[in-house]
Design a protein around this motif. Structure first.
Motif, PDB file in Angstrom:
ATOM      1  N   GLU A  22      32.676  44.647  31.700  1.00  0.00           N
ATOM      2  CA  GLU A  22      32.343  44.053  32.991  1.00  0.00           C
ATOM      3  C   GLU A  22      33.325  42.935  33.315  1.00  0.00           C
ATOM      4  OE1 GLU A  22      28.726  41.872  35.470  1.00  0.00           O
ATOM      5  OE2 GLU A  22      28.383  42.516  33.395  1.00  0.00           O
ATOM      6  N   ILE A  23      33.902  43.017  34.495  1.00  0.00           N
ATOM      7  CA  ILE A  23      34.780  41.966  35.018  1.00  0.00           C
ATOM      8  C   ILE A  23      34.029  41.328  36.172  1.00  0.00           C
ATOM      9  CG2 ILE A  23      37.023  41.449  36.039  1.00  0.00           C
ATOM     10  CD1 ILE A  23      37.933  44.231  34.844  1.00  0.00           C
ATOM     11  N   LYS A  24      33.723  40.037  36.063  1.00  0.00           N
ATOM     12  CA  LYS A  24      32.901  39.392  37.093  1.00  0.00           C
ATOM     13  C   LYS A  24      33.579  38.128  37.622  1.00  0.00           C
ATOM     14  CE  LYS A  24      30.103  36.700  33.825  1.00  0.00           C
ATOM     15  NZ  LYS A  24      28.741  36.406  33.354  1.00  0.00           N
ATOM     16  N   ASN A  25      32.977  37.572  38.685  1.00  0.00           N
ATOM     17  CA  ASN A  25      33.487  36.352  39.321  1.00  0.00           C
ATOM     18  C   ASN A  25      34.934  36.535  39.766  1.00  0.00           C
ATOM     19  OD1 ASN A  25      33.276  33.726  40.297  1.00  0.00           O
ATOM     20  ND2 ASN A  25      33.887  32.806  38.354  1.00  0.00           N
ATOM     21  N   ALA A  26      35.219  37.706  40.321  1.00  0.00           N
ATOM     22  CA  ALA A  26      36.598  38.054  40.694  1.00  0.00           C
ATOM     23  C   ALA A  26      36.737  38.393  42.168  1.00  0.00           C
ATOM     24  CB  ALA A  26      37.076  39.237  39.844  1.00  0.00           C
ATOM     25  N   GLY A  27      35.828  37.905  42.998  1.00  0.00           N
ATOM     26  CA  GLY A  27      35.890  38.220  44.421  1.00  0.00           C
ATOM     27  C   GLY A  27      37.185  37.776  45.073  1.00  0.00           C
ATOM     28  N   HIS A  28      37.778  36.674  44.561  1.00  0.00           N
ATOM     29  CA  HIS A  28      39.027  36.164  45.148  1.00  0.00           C
ATOM     30  C   HIS A  28      40.207  37.093  44.903  1.00  0.00           C
ATOM     31  CE1 HIS A  28      38.528  34.811  41.067  1.00  0.00           C
ATOM     32  NE2 HIS A  28      39.624  34.112  41.010  1.00  0.00           N
ATOM     33  N   VAL A  29      40.052  38.057  43.988  1.00  0.00           N
ATOM     34  CA  VAL A  29      41.117  39.017  43.711  1.00  0.00           C
ATOM     35  C   VAL A  29      41.291  39.985  44.883  1.00  0.00           C
ATOM     36  CG1 VAL A  29      41.828  40.852  42.106  1.00  0.00           C
ATOM     37  CG2 VAL A  29      40.773  38.776  41.234  1.00  0.00           C
ATOM     38  N   ARG A  30      40.317  40.047  45.760  1.00  0.00           N
ATOM     39  CA  ARG A  30      40.424  40.911  46.938  1.00  0.00           C
ATOM     40  C   ARG A  30      41.440  40.377  47.947  1.00  0.00           C
ATOM     41  NH1 ARG A  30      36.652  44.812  46.812  1.00  0.00           N
ATOM     42  NH2 ARG A  30      34.684  44.470  45.724  1.00  0.00           N
ATOM     43  N   PHE A  31      41.867  39.123  47.776  1.00  0.00           N
ATOM     44  CA  PHE A  31      42.767  38.499  48.755  1.00  0.00           C
ATOM     45  C   PHE A  31      44.167  38.288  48.189  1.00  0.00           C
ATOM     46  CE2 PHE A  31      38.398  37.052  49.593  1.00  0.00           C
ATOM     47  CZ  PHE A  31      38.220  37.628  50.839  1.00  0.00           C
ATOM     48  N   LYS A  32      44.575  39.147  47.288  1.00  0.00           N
ATOM     49  CA  LYS A  32      45.926  39.080  46.746  1.00  0.00           C
ATOM     50  C   LYS A  32      46.843  39.988  47.576  1.00  0.00           C
ATOM     51  CE  LYS A  32      45.052  36.278  43.283  1.00  0.00           C
ATOM     52  NZ  LYS A  32      45.753  34.997  43.110  1.00  0.00           N
ATOM     53  N   GLU A  33      47.927  40.485  46.962  1.00  0.00           N
ATOM     54  CA  GLU A  33      48.829  41.368  47.708  1.00  0.00           C
ATOM     55  C   GLU A  33      48.083  42.553  48.309  1.00  0.00           C
ATOM     56  OE1 GLU A  33      51.710  39.221  44.989  1.00  0.00           O
ATOM     57  OE2 GLU A  33      49.582  39.617  45.153  1.00  0.00           O
ATOM     58  N   THR A  34      47.030  42.951  47.612  1.00  0.00           N
ATOM     59  CA  THR A  34      46.102  43.946  48.146  1.00  0.00           C
ATOM     60  C   THR A  34      44.736  43.611  47.575  1.00  0.00           C
ATOM     61  OG1 THR A  34      45.765  46.328  48.455  1.00  0.00           O
ATOM     62  CG2 THR A  34      46.394  45.621  46.263  1.00  0.00           C
ATOM     63  N   ASP A  35      43.725  44.355  47.964  1.00  0.00           N
ATOM     64  CA  ASP A  35      42.393  44.185  47.376  1.00  0.00           C
ATOM     65  C   ASP A  35      42.441  44.836  45.996  1.00  0.00           C
ATOM     66  OD1 ASP A  35      39.761  44.464  46.522  1.00  0.00           O
ATOM     67  OD2 ASP A  35      38.980  44.957  48.504  1.00  0.00           O
TER      68      ASP A  35
END
Length: 458
Positions: A356-369
């Motif tokens: 499980e990879i969690k607390n990663a919502g901010h990864v959606r706003f990188k070069e791509t989601d």
């Protein structure tokens, strides 16, 4: 730039490579050197498309740069900022965009900043709102918080707050320019400060340049987990147990004369993960010394998953091997380590049990989601992967039932490199937009082939 497809077959990795220089440290060192009014030699730099974007933008403000091998010789502009006579085009570099937006607010003239199509989808609202509070006029031309951005007028010292939940780059940008204001500034963070180690890198480089910034943490909770796999660590706020603020003296001057950039744990996470998973592999990675990088957590994560990995911090060497074992899935909080998420997704896919990879919502706003991209592409290889609002849940079967596929790299360097590792496990895999590795690790394919990767670029 031409489109590149890389074809990957099953491989065993044996040998030695040196970690590329840190992209994050290089960006900040280039910027700090430009903010000084003298000459500086930066050694062991990452010369890539992203870091060249920072140099190109700083030239427009009056900086001078000369590249010789892995060294960059800088003549800074200090407080004698030149107003750019053209649009500041930062290409694909989000770091450059945020740093230059804050720098533009020192000039007092109208400056327009632009990025490529991918960058024009990345949000900047918290930074723009804070610059507005500080006295500048800062806005998005399309009224969506994304580039192109326009900055007019100058910011003033004072007491301000900023949302830390979208990108730590906003905080880093302000920490770097506020020392040049004519009075003290206090910057408090509201919301969860995601990716705090990148702010720590900023503080590290600023300190090396003689800049004083005081970090204060209002303690409200004694909890202080230090393991990135600790399931109780939900955010930086939980880790630190309180609110974070930064006090920045005014009228400071940057004095960065000679500086050596450390190796990049983000980039070598793909090498380390591949060697940890592939039976028969035995790899040494050099140039990995302790630093403020949060992504050095990859060593502890791999160890927690059962990998044979060791780190000689004095020699700067990480050794990783696999004598036939399968790694075990774990739960990882990615709040501080967003750039590791693609690597972690591949690790979970080829491990045994739930990852499980969690607390990663901010990864959606990188070069791509990146959450959606990794879920989409690994599913093409037969992975059982569920995309949640802020993470991924992967049901690993030790690689059983997985197969090669034609994959999309999403024009994202980290997606391409992570999928390359997956291809090493299954074979029979192609990945498009592979040229995007030039953003952060230009010699990635060369290094991987050096230690045995069976791959062809075309």
């Amino acid at each position: 730039m031409g489109r590149m497809i890389v074809s990957v077959q099953k491989s065993i990795l044996v040998g030695e490579v040196s970690a590329p220089a840190s992209k994050s440290y290089t960006h900040r060192a280039v910027f700090a050197a430009a903010l000084g009014d003298g000459k500086c030699c930066l050694s062991n730099c990452l010369i890539s498309e992203d870091t060249r974007s920072t140099m190109k933008a700083c030239r427009l403000f009056g900086g001078s740069f000369e590249e010789i091998s892995d060294k960059i010789y800088v003549s800074g502009f200090g407080k004698r900022l030149k107003v750019p006579d053209e649009i500041v085009d930062v290409g694909n570099s989000g770091t450059t965009l945020r740093f230059m937006t804050a720098l533009s607010a020192l000039c007092g003239s109208e400056i327009t900043l632009l990025g490529d199509a991918s960058l024009q989808k990345r949000p900047n609202t918290p930074l723009l709102e804070t610059l507005q509070k500080m006295g500048a006029r800062a806005y998005s031309k399309n009224n969506n918080g994304c580039a192109p951005l326009v900055v007019e007028g100058k910011i003033k010292p004072g007491i301000y707050s900023i949302d830390g939940s979208v990108s730590s780059q906003f905080i880093s940008a302000l920490l770097l320019v506020c020392p040049l204001l004519d009075g003290p500034t206090e910057l408090s963070i509201h919301g969860e400060l995601k990716s705090k180690p990148y702010v720590d890198i900023t503080m590290d480089v600023a300190k090396a340049a003689g800049i004083e910034i005081l970090e204060q943490i209002e303690q409200t909770d004694p909890t202080d987990p230090t393991d990135p796999t600790d399931q109780n660590k939900n955010s930086v706020s939980a880790k630190t147990g309180g609110k974070i603020s930064y006090k920045i003296k005014g009228n400071q001057a940057y004095h960065l004369e000679n500086y050596t950039v450390p190796g990049d744990f983000s980039s070598v996470s793909y090498v380390l993960a591949a060697a940890a998973m592939i039976s028969g592999s035995d790899v040494d990675v050099k140039n990995l010394f302790p630093s403020a990088q949060g992504d050095l957590a990859i060593i502890h994560i791999l160890k927690e998953m059962g990998a044979d990995i060791s780190w000689d911090k004095k020699e700067g060497t990480v050794h990783v091997s696999n004598s036939g074992k399968t790694l075990t899935g774990i739960c990882v909080d990615a709040g501080e380590i967003p750039d590791l998420v693609p690597t972690l997704a591949v690790l979970g896919t080829f491990s045994e049990g739930r990852m499980e990879i969690k607390n990663a919502g901010h990864v959606r706003f990188k070069e791509t989601d990146r959450l959606h991209a990794m879920a989409t592409e690994l599913s093409k290889m037969g992975a059982e992967i569920i995309e949640t609002a802020d993470g991924l849940i992967i049901s690993g079967k030790g690689g059983a039932g997985l197969f090669g596929a034609n994959l999309c790299g999403w024009d994202d360097h980290r997606i391409v490199m992570a999928l390359f590792v997956a291809g090493l496990m299954t074979g029979g895999t192609t990945i498009d937009t592979a040229e995007s590795v030039r953003i952060s690790y230009p010699r990635f394919f060369e290094d991987m082939k050096k230690i045995g990767a069976n791959a062809i670029e075309k």
